[in-house]
Design a protein around this motif. Structure first.
Motif, PDB file in Angstrom:
ATOM      1  N   GLN A  44       0.818  -1.218   0.000  1.00 52.78           N
ATOM      2  CA  GLN A  44       0.000   0.000   0.000  1.00 52.78           C
ATOM      3  C   GLN A  44       0.849   1.265   0.000  1.00 52.78           C
ATOM      4  OE1 GLN A  44      -2.382  -0.800   3.497  1.00 52.78           O
ATOM      5  NE2 GLN A  44      -4.156  -1.427   2.278  1.00 52.78           N
ATOM      6  N   VAL A  82       1.118   3.376  -3.292  1.00 50.63           N
ATOM      7  CA  VAL A  82      -0.184   3.937  -3.641  1.00 50.63           C
ATOM      8  C   VAL A  82      -0.523   5.098  -2.708  1.00 50.63           C
ATOM      9  CG1 VAL A  82      -2.661   3.457  -3.851  1.00 50.63           C
ATOM     10  CG2 VAL A  82      -0.981   1.740  -4.575  1.00 50.63           C
ATOM     11  N   PHE A 130      -5.810   1.101  -5.003  1.00 48.99           N
ATOM     12  CA  PHE A 130      -4.935   0.017  -4.570  1.00 48.99           C
ATOM     13  C   PHE A 130      -5.532  -1.296  -5.039  1.00 48.99           C
ATOM     14  CE2 PHE A 130      -4.111  -3.261  -1.266  1.00 48.99           C
ATOM     15  CZ  PHE A 130      -2.758  -3.432  -1.507  1.00 48.99           C
TER      16      PHE A 130
END
Length: 342
Positions: free
Chosen positions: A293, A296, A313
């Motif tokens: 993550q 992103v 994501f």
């Protein structure tokens, strides 16, 4: 100038801090964390076994921030007012933000077990980990609650340390209500059960209902004595979001969309264990997810601050995981496939 505050020093936020350009003048970055040091949970088992030193398991957030031009604040955020865009800390400070992101992890506790909170050896927030492991090293009878990867790996690492130090008479117990590593499939579960028993781990199947004094009770009418008990039965939501107006899932985790934004406040972001994706509610709360993550989150925080496009994501369907069995043996899982190495 826009102000972006990162609350917590988790994997996703570490990625962002490393990407900050010290020469950037359009955005002010602030990282707030309760400890100067962020410990890497993937090395907890190795530290428990004595393979890694304390310094090898942690990152100095203050030094990292200074090198990136990010302000570091050693505080605990107690509450958030997303309408006024304010954060309140344990020192009484109020921070105002344009965008805020939470990567504060989860807690290892459960209000469902009577008496657990008073007796549980809490290792989260993770800066408490080193002092708690010292207690486990000195403990004659340790009981771990939970049959997942975190519980069984810690138990195996502790047992390996005790055997190496000549404490073979110290017992390490795992109490689990479902099969070990149930999410990895029955084949991996049976293989892990055999490995745990061969290493000297005591396995007791049952759901813990109550902890009273130095005794633990299960729904199988079993009573176990312990010196230290530690709950690792899955991540539990931090209390921060439950005391705010931010939408959460039914367990109290911050509810975010596929862009890692709060479903109600687009300038509030969340990643890692503390958040649940509305689009992917079964997404594992582990380090693999948080690491993926990170890029992103960076793109979306900087993009949102600049009024540019943000991106969703997209989680991977399967991921490789390697657990320690102690004595430098590994237990590899990929989907339903598993392999013992070393």
């Amino acid at each position: 100038m826009k102000t972006i505050i990162l609350v917590g020093g988790g994997h996703s936020h570490l990625h962002c801090v490393k990407k900050i350009d010290p020469k950037e003048e359009k955005v002010k970055w602030i990282l707030i964390s309760p400890s100067r040091y962020q410990y890497y949970s993937g090395m907890f088992s190795g530290y428990t076994e004595g393979i890694y030193s304390l310094e090898e398991t942690r990152i100095d957030l203050k030094n990292l921030c200074e090198s990136s031009g990010c302000e570091f604040v050693e505080r605990t955020v107690l509450s958030i007012d997303p309408d006024q865009q304010h954060l309140l800390t344990d020192k009484g400070d109020i921070f105002t933000y344009d965008f805020v992101s939470f990567d504060i992890g989860s807690r290892n506790d459960s209000m469902e077990i009577e008496g657990l909170h008073e007796h549980n050896l809490a290792i989260k927030p993770n800066y408490r980990f080193p002092e708690q492991i010292e207690k486990l090293h000195n403990c004659r009878r340790t009981v771990f609650i939970g049959g997942g990867a975190a519980s069984i790996e810690m138990a195996l690492s502790l047992k390996a340390w005790k055997m190496d130090k000549g404490y073979g008479d110290h017992s390490v117990v795992v109490v689990h209500s479902s099969p070990l590593l149930e999410k990895a499939g029955s084949f991996s579960s049976k293989k892990m059960t055999g490995a745990a028993l061969s290493k000297g781990i005591e396995l007791h199947q049952g759901r813990v209902t109550k902890i009273e004094g130095a005794r633990l009770h299960t729904d199988e009418d079993e009573i176990l004595d312990y010196d230290e008990v530690i709950f690792l039965g899955g991540p539990k939501a931090p209390p921060l979001f439950g005391s705010s107006v931010l939408p959460t899932d039914e367990k109290g985790f911050l509810l975010v969309n596929s862009y890692l934004q709060s479903v109600a406040y687009p300038n509030v972001f969340g990643t890692g264990d503390c958040a649940t994706s509305q689009d992917f509610p079964d997404l594992p709360k582990n380090g693999v997810t948080a690491v993926r993550q990170g890029p992103v989150l960076w793109r979306n925080l900087t993009g949102a601050a600049a009024g540019k496009k943000i991106v969703p994501f997209e989680p991977q369907k399967r991921y490789l995981a390697i657990m320690s069995l102690g004595n430098k043996q590994g237990f590899l899982t990929y989907g339903s496939f598993s392999l013992v190495s070393g």
